[in-house]
Design an enzyme around this catalytic site. Sequence first.
Site, PDB file in Angstrom:
ATOM      1  CE1 TYR A 147      -4.117   1.792   0.769  1.00 34.58           C
ATOM      2  CE2 TYR A 147      -2.781   3.115   2.224  1.00 34.58           C
ATOM      3  CZ  TYR A 147      -4.029   2.952   1.420  1.00 34.58           C
ATOM      4  OH  TYR A 147      -5.135   3.838   1.710  1.00 34.58           O
ATOM      5  CE  LYS A 159      -4.086   4.524  -1.501  1.00 34.84           C
ATOM      6  NZ  LYS A 159      -4.817   4.923  -2.470  1.00 34.84           N
TER       7      LYS A 159
HETATM    8  P1  NAI Z   1     -13.411   2.032   1.029  1.00 35.47           P
HETATM    9  O1  NAI Z   1     -12.982   0.617   0.958  1.00 35.47           O
HETATM   10  O2  NAI Z   1     -14.542   2.344   2.149  1.00 35.47           O
HETATM   11  O3  NAI Z   1     -13.972   2.475  -0.547  1.00 35.47           O
HETATM   12  C1  NAI Z   1     -13.346   1.972  -1.526  1.00 35.47           C
HETATM   13  C2  NAI Z   1     -14.218   1.985  -2.802  1.00 35.47           C
HETATM   14  O4  NAI Z   1     -13.651   1.668  -3.928  1.00 35.47           O
HETATM   15  C3  NAI Z   1     -15.384   0.859  -2.537  1.00 35.47           C
HETATM   16  O5  NAI Z   1     -16.577   1.355  -3.056  1.00 35.47           O
HETATM   17  C4  NAI Z   1     -14.898  -0.308  -3.505  1.00 35.47           C
HETATM   18  O6  NAI Z   1     -15.869  -1.205  -3.998  1.00 35.47           O
HETATM   19  C5  NAI Z   1     -14.082   0.568  -4.579  1.00 35.47           C
HETATM   20  N1  NAI Z   1     -13.062  -0.306  -5.225  1.00 35.47           N
HETATM   21  C6  NAI Z   1     -12.032  -1.112  -4.714  1.00 35.47           C
HETATM   22  N2  NAI Z   1     -11.429  -1.697  -5.572  1.00 35.47           N
HETATM   23  C7  NAI Z   1     -11.759  -1.235  -6.689  1.00 35.47           C
HETATM   24  C8  NAI Z   1     -11.298  -1.465  -8.249  1.00 35.47           C
HETATM   25  N3  NAI Z   1     -10.511  -2.431  -8.437  1.00 35.47           N
HETATM   26  N4  NAI Z   1     -12.004  -0.845  -9.073  1.00 35.47           N
HETATM   27  C9  NAI Z   1     -13.204  -0.106  -8.875  1.00 35.47           C
HETATM   28  N5  NAI Z   1     -13.760   0.283  -7.519  1.00 35.47           N
HETATM   29  C10 NAI Z   1     -12.709  -0.264  -6.637  1.00 35.47           C
HETATM   30  O7  NAI Z   1     -12.034   2.904   1.278  1.00 35.47           O
HETATM   31  P2  NAI Z   1     -12.090   4.546   1.443  1.00 35.47           P
HETATM   32  O8  NAI Z   1     -11.708   4.597   3.036  1.00 35.47           O
HETATM   33  O9  NAI Z   1     -13.305   5.200   1.243  1.00 35.47           O
HETATM   34  O10 NAI Z   1     -10.651   5.059   0.853  1.00 35.47           O
HETATM   35  C11 NAI Z   1     -10.870   5.639  -0.455  1.00 35.47           C
HETATM   36  C12 NAI Z   1      -9.457   6.157  -1.002  1.00 35.47           C
HETATM   37  O11 NAI Z   1      -8.757   6.735   0.337  1.00 35.47           O
HETATM   38  C13 NAI Z   1      -8.672   4.946  -1.216  1.00 35.47           C
HETATM   39  O12 NAI Z   1      -7.831   5.238  -2.232  1.00 35.47           O
HETATM   40  C14 NAI Z   1      -7.673   4.714  -0.157  1.00 35.47           C
HETATM   41  O13 NAI Z   1      -6.591   3.994  -0.049  1.00 35.47           O
HETATM   42  C15 NAI Z   1      -7.530   6.366   0.446  1.00 35.47           C
HETATM   43  N6  NAI Z   1      -7.338   6.469   1.879  1.00 35.47           N
HETATM   44  C16 NAI Z   1      -8.064   6.194   2.970  1.00 35.47           C
HETATM   45  C17 NAI Z   1      -7.745   6.349   4.382  1.00 35.47           C
HETATM   46  C18 NAI Z   1      -8.855   5.892   5.449  1.00 35.47           C
HETATM   47  O14 NAI Z   1      -8.350   6.018   6.565  1.00 35.47           O
HETATM   48  N7  NAI Z   1      -9.869   5.483   5.023  1.00 35.47           N
HETATM   49  C19 NAI Z   1      -6.543   6.885   4.604  1.00 35.47           C
HETATM   50  C20 NAI Z   1      -5.800   7.165   3.526  1.00 35.47           C
HETATM   51  C21 NAI Z   1      -6.260   7.000   2.127  1.00 35.47           C
END
Ligand code: NAI
Length: 245
Positions: free
Chosen positions: A153, A157
């Site tokens: 990850y 990133k």
């Molecule tokens: P989440 O897991 O709640 O939502 C991610 C969404 O992306 C889901 O709807 C999932 O179905 C979709 N997804 C996953 N793989 C996919 C693919 N191959 N193709 C299309 N859609 C796909 O994640 P969250 O927490 O909302 O994260 C959003 C972004 O923020 C991500 O890039 C994550 O790495 C980043 N992030 C999140 C943090 C956190 O604390 N929640 C911290 C730092 C970064």
Amino acid sequence: MFKDQVVLVTGAGQGIGAEIAREFAKDGAIVAVVDFNQETAEKVSADIKAQGGQSVAFQADVSDTERAAEVVAAVVAQFGKLDVLVNNAGITRDSSLKKMTIEQWNAVIQTNLTGVYNYTKAAFDVMTTLGYGRIVNFSSLAAISGNFGQTNYSAAKAGVIGLTRTVALEGASKGVTANAVAPGFIQTPMTDKIPEEIKQKMISSIPVKRIGYPSDVAHAVKFFASKEAGYITGQVLEINGGMHI
Ligand code: NAI
């Protein structure tokens, strides 16, 4: 603020992406909700329409290069342009390096880094041809400080930061900016998986003493995506309540 702009958000079926999609729609944008999960993508899109907004849903795996080109082409065919691309989709497959498998490594690189490449590549042509575009990519605090159990990850990133800076250089003279957000610890289904005890420990180490909310990130994304931010490119904004000062 985004009236009649066309915005594509990947991974918009839940969590931060869903909040971003709703926020842009509230501000008058036409929002393409792209997610691996068809059901959640359609639900977010339907909710936006129920609130009087404009939206279209696409099922797509961001790591699929051909599908990315298809989705972007479909958006442009329907709405004539693409103003904003938000590369939000991301996954975790955590494991210490000692136990990490090549499948865990590849899954995270393909979604979190190649996925960003796929949609940026498809959108960049459209944006540079039309002379306007805002690209906002998702990095993470893990890219900057490293994070135990997240070799895959953190690498993906950190790659997003390099990609963003280069795209910023290549788009700069053509009206296209590229910036990244690096969230810290945000309350979403991704972090709901973390055991409560560890969550509390993490929160106590955050200077503002609370977890971040998807809206904290959505506001920053909208800032980078605004017309007024045209002189800001190649930047990484950390959104973490002061975790990395
Ligand atoms: P989440 O897991 O709640 O939502 C991610 C969404 O992306 C889901 O709807 C999932 O179905 C979709 N997804 C996953 N793989 C996919 C693919 N191959 N193709 C299309 N859609 C796909 O994640 P969250 O927490 O909302 O994260 C959003 C972004 O923020 C991500 O890039 C994550 O790495 C980043 N992030 C999140 C943090 C956190 O604390 N929640 C911290 C730092 C970064």
